[in-house]
Scaffold this motif. Structure first.
Motif, PDB file in Angstrom:
ATOM      1  N   ASP A 110       0.867  -1.131  -0.170  1.00 33.71           N
ATOM      2  CA  ASP A 110      -0.102  -0.113   0.043  1.00 33.71           C
ATOM      3  C   ASP A 110       0.867   1.238   0.102  1.00 33.71           C
ATOM      4  OD1 ASP A 110      -2.095  -1.545   0.113  1.00 33.71           O
ATOM      5  OD2 ASP A 110      -2.746  -1.375   2.087  1.00 33.71           O
ATOM      6  N   GLU A 111       1.992   1.278   0.734  1.00 28.97           N
ATOM      7  CA  GLU A 111       2.680   2.333   0.776  1.00 28.97           C
ATOM      8  C   GLU A 111       3.361   2.667  -0.451  1.00 28.97           C
ATOM      9  OE1 GLU A 111       4.787   5.512   2.473  1.00 28.97           O
ATOM     10  OE2 GLU A 111       3.125   4.306   3.333  1.00 28.97           O
ATOM     11  N   ARG A 112       3.977   1.514  -1.112  1.00 32.11           N
ATOM     12  CA  ARG A 112       4.708   1.815  -2.384  1.00 32.11           C
ATOM     13  C   ARG A 112       3.466   2.179  -3.399  1.00 32.11           C
ATOM     14  NH1 ARG A 112       7.338  -3.292  -0.952  1.00 32.11           N
ATOM     15  NH2 ARG A 112       5.635  -4.379  -1.908  1.00 32.11           N
ATOM     16  N   SER A 113       2.459   1.590  -3.557  1.00 34.05           N
ATOM     17  CA  SER A 113       1.484   2.156  -4.401  1.00 34.05           C
ATOM     18  C   SER A 113       1.204   3.643  -4.363  1.00 34.05           C
ATOM     19  CB  SER A 113       0.114   1.371  -4.455  1.00 34.05           C
ATOM     20  OG  SER A 113      -0.328   1.304  -3.432  1.00 34.05           O
ATOM     21  N   ARG A 114       0.895   3.965  -2.929  1.00 38.48           N
ATOM     22  CA  ARG A 114       0.668   5.378  -2.577  1.00 38.48           C
ATOM     23  C   ARG A 114       1.750   6.207  -2.953  1.00 38.48           C
ATOM     24  NH1 ARG A 114       1.972   8.972   1.236  1.00 38.48           N
ATOM     25  NH2 ARG A 114       3.268   7.421   2.424  1.00 38.48           N
ATOM     26  N   GLU A 115       2.962   5.799  -2.758  1.00 40.65           N
ATOM     27  CA  GLU A 115       4.151   6.814  -3.147  1.00 40.65           C
ATOM     28  C   GLU A 115       4.087   6.878  -4.575  1.00 40.65           C
ATOM     29  OE1 GLU A 115       7.324   5.128  -1.610  1.00 40.65           O
ATOM     30  OE2 GLU A 115       7.169   5.707   0.514  1.00 40.65           O
ATOM     31  N   GLY A 116       3.836   5.845  -5.432  1.00 41.01           N
ATOM     32  CA  GLY A 116       3.789   5.840  -6.833  1.00 41.01           C
ATOM     33  C   GLY A 116       2.767   6.740  -7.343  1.00 41.01           C
ATOM     34  N   GLY A 117       1.654   6.740  -6.709  1.00 40.37           N
ATOM     35  CA  GLY A 117       0.525   7.579  -7.213  1.00 40.37           C
ATOM     36  C   GLY A 117       0.997   9.124  -6.810  1.00 40.37           C
ATOM     37  N   GLU A 118       1.620   9.468  -5.955  1.00 42.55           N
ATOM     38  CA  GLU A 118       1.944  10.895  -5.535  1.00 42.55           C
ATOM     39  C   GLU A 118       3.248  11.156  -6.662  1.00 42.55           C
ATOM     40  OE1 GLU A 118       3.479  11.026  -1.485  1.00 42.55           O
ATOM     41  OE2 GLU A 118       1.301  10.712  -0.425  1.00 42.55           O
ATOM     42  N   GLN A 119       3.991  10.388  -6.933  1.00 38.65           N
ATOM     43  CA  GLN A 119       5.066  10.638  -7.854  1.00 38.65           C
ATOM     44  C   GLN A 119       4.449  10.935  -9.153  1.00 38.65           C
ATOM     45  OE1 GLN A 119       7.729   7.388  -7.757  1.00 38.65           O
ATOM     46  NE2 GLN A 119       8.711   8.283  -5.840  1.00 38.65           N
ATOM     47  N   TYR A 120       3.432  10.246  -9.434  1.00 37.94           N
ATOM     48  CA  TYR A 120       2.615  10.277 -10.943  1.00 37.94           C
ATOM     49  C   TYR A 120       1.899  11.623 -10.830  1.00 37.94           C
ATOM     50  CZ  TYR A 120      -0.433   9.706 -14.750  1.00 37.94           C
ATOM     51  OH  TYR A 120      -1.113  10.012 -15.806  1.00 37.94           O
ATOM     52  N   ARG A 121       1.310  11.820  -9.680  1.00 43.22           N
ATOM     53  CA  ARG A 121       0.550  13.338  -9.633  1.00 43.22           C
ATOM     54  C   ARG A 121       1.673  14.481  -9.629  1.00 43.22           C
ATOM     55  NH1 ARG A 121      -1.599  12.241  -4.881  1.00 43.22           N
ATOM     56  NH2 ARG A 121      -2.337   9.934  -5.261  1.00 43.22           N
ATOM     57  N   GLU A 122       2.730  14.373  -9.056  1.00 42.12           N
ATOM     58  CA  GLU A 122       3.615  15.477  -9.099  1.00 42.12           C
ATOM     59  C   GLU A 122       4.379  15.626 -10.484  1.00 42.12           C
ATOM     60  OE1 GLU A 122       6.747  14.595  -6.103  1.00 42.12           O
ATOM     61  OE2 GLU A 122       5.277  14.970  -4.521  1.00 42.12           O
ATOM     62  N   PHE A 123       4.746  14.451 -10.993  1.00 43.29           N
ATOM     63  CA  PHE A 123       5.114  14.491 -12.540  1.00 43.29           C
ATOM     64  C   PHE A 123       4.174  15.181 -13.379  1.00 43.29           C
ATOM     65  CE2 PHE A 123       6.282  12.509 -16.462  1.00 43.29           C
ATOM     66  CZ  PHE A 123       7.545  12.940 -16.858  1.00 43.29           C
ATOM     67  N   SER A 124       2.902  14.627 -13.360  1.00 41.84           N
ATOM     68  CA  SER A 124       2.200  15.073 -14.412  1.00 41.84           C
ATOM     69  C   SER A 124       1.174  16.393 -14.103  1.00 41.84           C
ATOM     70  CB  SER A 124       0.908  13.991 -14.591  1.00 41.84           C
ATOM     71  OG  SER A 124       0.157  13.669 -13.448  1.00 41.84           O
TER      72      SER A 124
END
Length: 130
Positions: A110-124
């Motif tokens: 869950d932590e990895r998927s949350r971090e991935g989502g946050e990174q995607y939002r920051e990047f896009s």
């Protein structure tokens, strides 16, 4: 290594005591009959070997179909119950370990998927707010 010397001394003392007790027993039995040792088996041999009839009765008493006493049945039942209890505790322990492992793995995922989502939002993120 320090315990080996006292252990060996204790074993030696026990061996000497047993030897002396056997000699005392044989001396008490043979008062004035010195020829009786040559005619009859030695004391240790008498303890090891038994007459054929006694041996036959011993094995006949404990065949597969022989009925066990209530004490023997109770002891066997207690052993079975103790073994079942040990198995139950072992499996319970293994289950709790696995549950803890699965929970930690799920939390990490869950932590990895949350971090991935946050990174995607920051990047896009294009900077346009509504």
């Amino acid at each position: 290594m320090s315990w080996t010397h006292p252990a060996l001394l204790a074993l030696l003392a026990i061996l000497i005591a047993l030897t002396l007790s056997n000699e005392a027993d044989s001396a008490a039995v043979s008062d004035d009959k010195t020829d009786s040792k040559a005619a009859s088996p030695q004391g240790a041999m008498k303890k090891i070997f038994m007459p054929e009839a006694d041996a036959f009765n011993f094995f006949r008493r404990r065949t597969r179909r022989a009925v066990k006493s209530q004490d023997e049945l109770n002891v066997e039942q207690r052993q079975v119950l103790a073994a079942d209890e040990r198995k139950r505790e072992y499996h319970e322990n293994q289950r709790s370990k696995y549950e803890n492992y699965a929970e930690e793995e799920g939390d990490e995922q869950d932590e990895r998927s949350r971090e991935g989502g946050e990174q995607y939002r920051e990047f896009s993120y294009d900077g346009m707010d509504q």
